[in-house]
Design a protein around this motif. Sequence first.
Motif, short mmCIF file in Angstrom:
data_model
loop_
_atom_site.label_atom_id
_atom_site.label_comp_id
_atom_site.label_asym_id
_atom_site.label_seq_id
_atom_site.Cartn_x
_atom_site.Cartn_y
_atom_site.Cartn_z
N GLY A 25 36.88 11.34 -20.18
CA GLY A 25 36.99 9.59 -19.79
C GLY A 25 34.95 8.76 -19.58
O GLY A 25 35.58 7.75 -19.28
N GLY A 26 34.52 9.76 -19.55
CA GLY A 26 33.12 9.41 -19.71
C GLY A 26 32.99 8.51 -18.41
O GLY A 26 33.74 8.73 -17.79
N GLN A 27 31.96 8.10 -18.47
CA GLN A 27 31.31 6.71 -16.75
C GLN A 27 32.54 6.08 -16.87
O GLN A 27 32.29 5.54 -15.79
CB GLN A 27 29.81 6.76 -17.25
CG GLN A 27 29.11 8.34 -16.65
CD GLN A 27 28.06 8.53 -15.94
OE1 GLN A 27 26.84 8.95 -16.04
NE2 GLN A 27 27.29 6.73 -16.41
N LEU A 81 29.33 9.40 -12.77
CA LEU A 81 29.21 10.41 -11.96
C LEU A 81 27.44 10.00 -12.25
O LEU A 81 26.45 11.55 -11.70
CB LEU A 81 29.82 11.55 -12.51
CG LEU A 81 30.83 11.55 -11.79
CD1 LEU A 81 32.05 12.52 -13.37
CD2 LEU A 81 31.93 11.09 -10.75
N HIS A 82 26.87 9.95 -13.30
CA HIS A 82 25.45 9.30 -13.72
C HIS A 82 24.86 11.15 -14.46
O HIS A 82 24.23 11.55 -13.00
CB HIS A 82 24.80 8.77 -12.26
CG HIS A 82 23.71 8.30 -12.42
ND1 HIS A 82 22.66 8.42 -11.57
CD2 HIS A 82 23.80 7.33 -13.46
CE1 HIS A 82 21.46 7.85 -12.48
NE2 HIS A 82 22.24 7.11 -13.64
N ASP A 109 31.61 6.22 -5.99
CA ASP A 109 30.98 7.28 -4.91
C ASP A 109 32.17 8.93 -5.35
O ASP A 109 32.58 9.22 -5.39
CB ASP A 109 31.84 7.13 -3.66
CG ASP A 109 30.95 6.21 -3.48
OD1 ASP A 109 30.66 5.08 -3.52
OD2 ASP A 109 32.80 5.74 -2.77
N ALA A 110 30.84 9.86 -5.46
CA ALA A 110 31.27 11.70 -5.76
C ALA A 110 29.64 12.38 -5.92
O ALA A 110 28.99 12.45 -5.72
CB ALA A 110 31.71 11.42 -7.26
N SER A 111 30.48 13.57 -5.79
CA SER A 111 29.23 14.57 -6.17
C SER A 111 29.72 15.44 -6.95
O SER A 111 30.85 15.92 -7.12
CB SER A 111 28.81 15.31 -4.63
OG SER A 111 27.50 15.99 -4.77
N PHE A 158 23.24 19.15 -7.93
CA PHE A 158 23.97 18.75 -7.12
C PHE A 158 23.57 16.82 -8.25
O PHE A 158 22.25 17.10 -8.00
CB PHE A 158 24.22 18.51 -6.51
CG PHE A 158 23.09 17.85 -5.27
CD1 PHE A 158 21.83 18.77 -5.19
CD2 PHE A 158 22.94 16.98 -5.02
CE1 PHE A 158 20.97 18.18 -4.17
CE2 PHE A 158 22.00 16.12 -3.65
CZ PHE A 158 20.85 17.11 -3.68
N ARG A 159 24.07 16.29 -8.54
CA ARG A 159 24.11 14.39 -8.27
C ARG A 159 25.39 14.40 -7.52
O ARG A 159 26.11 14.14 -7.53
CB ARG A 159 24.20 14.27 -9.64
CG ARG A 159 24.06 12.54 -9.98
CD ARG A 159 22.20 12.15 -9.63
NE ARG A 159 22.11 10.47 -10.10
CZ ARG A 159 22.28 9.34 -8.70
NH1 ARG A 159 22.20 10.27 -7.59
NH2 ARG A 159 22.22 9.13 -9.40
#
Lengths: 386, 132
Positions: free
Chosen positions: A331-333, A339-340, A220-222, A112-113
């Motif tokens: 959409g990429g980052q 989302l890193h 902000d996301a996981s 996870f990230r």
Amino acid sequence: MRTNEAFITGVGMSEVGTKLTRHPLLLTLDAIKEALAESGLAIGQIDGVSTYPGRVPAYLGFSPVGADEVIDALGIRATWYAGGGEISSQLGAVVAAAAAVRAGLARHVICFRTVYEAAAMARPDEYPALRRDRVDGSSQWTAPFNAISAANWTAQYAMRHVKRYGLTREQLAQVALTDRANALLNPRALVREPLTLDQYMAARMISTPLCLYDCDRFTDASTVLIVSAGDALDEVKCTPVRIAAMAGTVERHSWDQPEWMACYPTGADLWKHTDYKPDDVDTVQLYDGFAFYPICWLEALGFCELGEGGRFIEGGKRIALDGELPLNTFGGQIAGGRLHGFGFAHEAVTQLRGNAGARQIKNDPRVAVCTSGGGPLATALLLARD
Amino acid sequence: MSRPLPRLDNDNRAFWTGGADGELRLHQCQDCQAFIHPPRPVCRSCLSEHVKAVAVAGTGVVDTYTVNCQKFSPTAEVPFVIARVAIDGAPGVILTTNIVDCPVDAVDIGDRVRVKFEQHGDVWLPLFVKAS
């Protein structure tokens, strides 16, 4: 099925937004639950956890949740786990998990990230950044010169492409334009507004030659990927995607001592571990914290020669959703959200399974490359649906 | 311009304080003559521990650069030039720095530059100016 190899089984993602109020551990749980549901696995079958960069107390927005907390909070009995930043960038956590399942140390590993930078910036009392009187470590070589942002460090490599190889703004623009167009078809994308070349060309500069639209933004996301052992696939209900090759070569973890960015040795190394060739690849999901990186990754991975990346994507047709090599289809980052690193692997798996909905690549894609980082650190994965 | 300053230790002190004597000091292996930057107590070429800080000429060439336009720091006035400078006489050593005392659009890759120290308390930052 190749029982001694590693596979990505479930993938999951939380809500993607900015200034979210949901607890970052619960965002992580949301993504884990989605990945478990997709794979058909129960939490009791998870015996490993891997993350990048672990919990970072000095800058909680960057990484508010570590492996320790996930293991404890979810009652996981881990026979193997790892979490840390000294690894070959974000997807290095997936490489570590793949090595662990191949070694028999675990059967199903949650990778996870979780990022919470927008929320932390909005609520500094709750998520304070540690203030230091002085800088040390690698920061001391850049911060005193107000080279504070990764935009500055990346821009210097980009400027060399401009001056040495003739990279133009119109060529560079194709990354952001492609990202924005693809994000319109992704219900979870952070930025769902079209972007025109005229808007791009009129944008203000952040750090030359990178403009506002070349940069991702705090999110902000996981994001979760479950890595499973080849001999444990009978427990899984979804189509497994094989990790056909992985690479993460780092020569010097520095923004200024190496002649070139780490994507170059990493991209070259990837093909040493597989019989697949660049021509076999149906889609590329290439790290784009800044729009310059995919251009370098395309060169590094051998899709074109060093210095030819700008011309390779000129006009944008080749990398469009219906082009010969679709790029960053979520959409990429830049538009999908920061989302890193993990977003690229999540999307590669989603496309190879045919689960991408309105943005699904036609013609049944079977082989994908996904990457993370590219500057001082880099990881590349070759994924295949056999 | 206010700047984040390095915390001095036994490895980096020679680099950050050489400007007091007008010298750009880099670690060099006394056995194989390779330069070691960032400064560490071992040579990354031959693993010798016989390393010490030596003065180099203080000139170099702009390897690449960027004009920073974004106010990432509330105390830094924009725009300003950030550059990587390849240091003469120290093969392989590149310093991130600022090119100062010229218009921001006057800097290019390949420009010859020389060091100009800027003192901030106990630290002397090696900035660079164009060599005329």
